[in-house]
Enzyme design. Sequence first.
Site, PDB file in Angstrom:
ATOM      1  N   GLY A 174      66.440  73.331  25.212  1.00 27.00           N
ATOM      2  CA  GLY A 174      67.707  73.780  24.621  1.00 27.00           C
ATOM      3  C   GLY A 174      68.270  72.779  23.619  1.00 27.00           C
ATOM      4  N   ARG A 175      68.304  71.503  24.005  1.00 25.41           N
ATOM      5  CA  ARG A 175      68.920  70.489  23.126  1.00 25.41           C
ATOM      6  C   ARG A 175      68.018  70.113  21.959  1.00 25.41           C
ATOM      7  NH1 ARG A 175      67.898  69.005  28.214  1.00 25.41           N
ATOM      8  NH2 ARG A 175      66.408  67.346  28.664  1.00 25.41           N
ATOM      9  N   LYS A 183      68.746  80.604  25.891  1.00 24.13           N
ATOM     10  CA  LYS A 183      67.315  80.499  26.190  1.00 24.13           C
ATOM     11  C   LYS A 183      66.972  81.324  27.425  1.00 24.13           C
ATOM     12  CE  LYS A 183      63.749  77.091  27.173  1.00 24.13           C
ATOM     13  NZ  LYS A 183      63.359  75.682  27.203  1.00 24.13           N
ATOM     14  N   GLU A 203      78.603  81.243  31.116  1.00 20.89           N
ATOM     15  CA  GLU A 203      79.580  81.151  30.028  1.00 20.89           C
ATOM     16  C   GLU A 203      79.218  82.120  28.898  1.00 20.89           C
ATOM     17  OE1 GLU A 203      78.113  78.609  31.493  1.00 20.89           O
ATOM     18  OE2 GLU A 203      79.495  76.917  31.768  1.00 20.89           O
TER      19      GLU A 203
HETATM   20  O1  F6P Z   1      73.573  73.569  31.597  1.00 20.63           O
HETATM   21  C1  F6P Z   1      72.695  72.923  30.749  1.00 20.63           C
HETATM   22  C2  F6P Z   1      71.880  73.847  29.924  1.00 20.63           C
HETATM   23  O2  F6P Z   1      70.817  74.332  30.658  1.00 20.63           O
HETATM   24  C3  F6P Z   1      71.412  73.151  28.673  1.00 20.63           C
HETATM   25  O3  F6P Z   1      70.276  72.402  28.876  1.00 20.63           O
HETATM   26  C4  F6P Z   1      71.244  74.291  27.733  1.00 20.63           C
HETATM   27  O4  F6P Z   1      71.201  73.859  26.407  1.00 20.63           O
HETATM   28  C5  F6P Z   1      72.470  75.104  28.063  1.00 20.63           C
HETATM   29  O5  F6P Z   1      72.622  74.972  29.446  1.00 20.63           O
HETATM   30  C6  F6P Z   1      72.421  76.553  27.663  1.00 20.63           C
HETATM   31  O6  F6P Z   1      71.353  77.218  28.257  1.00 20.63           O
HETATM   32  P1  F6P Z   1      70.892  78.645  27.743  1.00 20.63           P
HETATM   33  O7  F6P Z   1      70.439  78.506  26.330  1.00 20.63           O
HETATM   34  O8  F6P Z   1      69.776  79.060  28.654  1.00 20.63           O
HETATM   35  O9  F6P Z   1      72.057  79.578  27.841  1.00 20.63           O
END
Ligand code: F6P
Length: 550
Positions: free
Chosen positions: A285-286, A225, A231
């Site tokens: 995200g969730r 997002k 990661e």
């Molecule tokens: O660390 C938590 C979080 O922000 C979640 O809420 C989210 O789903 C995940 O990291 C991944 O975030 P992104 O889609 O921005 O990489």
Amino acid sequence: MASIPSSDHQPINTTDAWRALAAHAATTVDGDELDLTRLFDTDPERAARFTVEAAGLYVDFSKNLVTEETIGLLADLADAADVAAKRDAMFSGRRINTTEDRAVLHTALRRPATDVVEVEGEPGVNVVDEVHEVLGRMSAFANRVRSGEWTGATGQAIETVVNLGIGGSDLGPAMAYRALRPFARPPHSHWDLDVRFVSNIDPTDIHEALLDLDPETTMFIVVSKTFSTIETLTNAKTARHWLVDALGAEAVGRHFVAVSTNEERVADFGIDTTNMFGFWDWVGGRYSVGSAVGLSLMLAIGPDGFREFLSGMHDVDLHFQSAPAAENLPMLIGLLGIWYGNFLGAETQAVLPYSDHLSRFPAYLQQLDMESNGKRVTKDGRPVTVDTGPIVWGEPGTNGQHAFYQLIHQGTRLIPADFIGFIHPSDPIGDHHDLLMANFFAQTEALAFGGNSGSDESDLQRAFPGNRPTTTIVAERLDPRTLGALIALYEHKVFTMGAVWGINSFDQFGVELGKVLATAITPELQSTSDLAHDASTNALITRYRNHRAG
Ligand code: F6P
């Protein structure tokens, strides 16, 4: 910004509705009125009266530690907390995520194209139009990849898709792909697309995912997002090296697509933004598996299957919006969670799917529930006065039966459990499914009514006390529509609980501090600089440095 509902200014445990439930809990528990054997013996209609069917889900609440009075009082609590008004505010685009000043509109992702929804303060922009525009682009892309028309840089069709994301950008599509794999290979088709998920920054994850892959037939979907998650970006860089080493830099455009809300960062990373599928800040995200975050799922099950999945979610949305509290599945499951957590002392909630295809569903629900409702401050900034989100956990049956069910049956803790099963198997082989479902039915029976009660000591060791609460969810089969319905059921359950507690279920500041500290520690691991942490952390880092150097 949406104003905070007046009900949230009053601590929930000072309302008459809360006090009535506390009194009810004291009298029913002390008076032994919540004994399931007695409740069933005295009411032959109990199973029928405590069962609700909607959106293809048959949900039997009768083995819960409740009477009709309990359900009435819980519905009063939902009224006192303005759950229905808060629900309507969410569906209509109000900025109910007050800390981030955002609307919460994952429900718009599954609305029919004829609907109109605008974000509060942004008149004239129908988000449903934007949703369907992206769905159309995703579908066209999925059809091209699935048909072999989209080829890699050397002209070969794509055979493997690797989803690179974490948290909500991984758990939703990974869980759903695992759940719906039987729908990914239409009968009599020669098409055979493999989908893999890499989330962990642990190099093992990407190493093992790529081990047997051919760069010429591999496509990466980088899902983030924010497009700033360490990661995902680290894994994406490693994947790009792997591809460029084999096929050269000009191959990236044919082998990398992105899903994000952040076009600028996608371009900076080197992915052509014509190969980007967007979503919006009003999709948490969730809560994002129904957005372009589900692209890997759509590639697997096809655009029609994905639309069925969205329809299942929409079925539950409509039910949640219209059913009275006492017949409203997500509200009932949420209110039962409040009953057990706040009035009967339960600390956890088990989710026990009797389907190996749902093996990632408990992990998916962990993020959904615990990241949403793991909060200690109310929406108006005061410490909460009651316990909030439960610890959510589980494993598929029957595996769990041979591991942790002992504690649920005979331990000292109250562990409410949701059992999820299906009439028809996903993979019919011999009598496996009947054996599986016999266990499914036997477990809730044993938990509710116990057995082997005796008086001498050895009998006591073997006795099953019973009265362990369960909710049984049964659907015809685990297909895209049913999975969508199950997801929306739990999304709105989480919403209901957060609404009662008066917390913001849609931010996640609790994940930030660890990220900040890790960013500071990373360069320290590769240097000999002085350390300024606490004594324990200093010693651990020093040991790591010394042994790594050795
Ligand atoms: O660390 C938590 C979080 O922000 C979640 O809420 C989210 O789903 C995940 O990291 C991944 O975030 P992104 O889609 O921005 O990489």
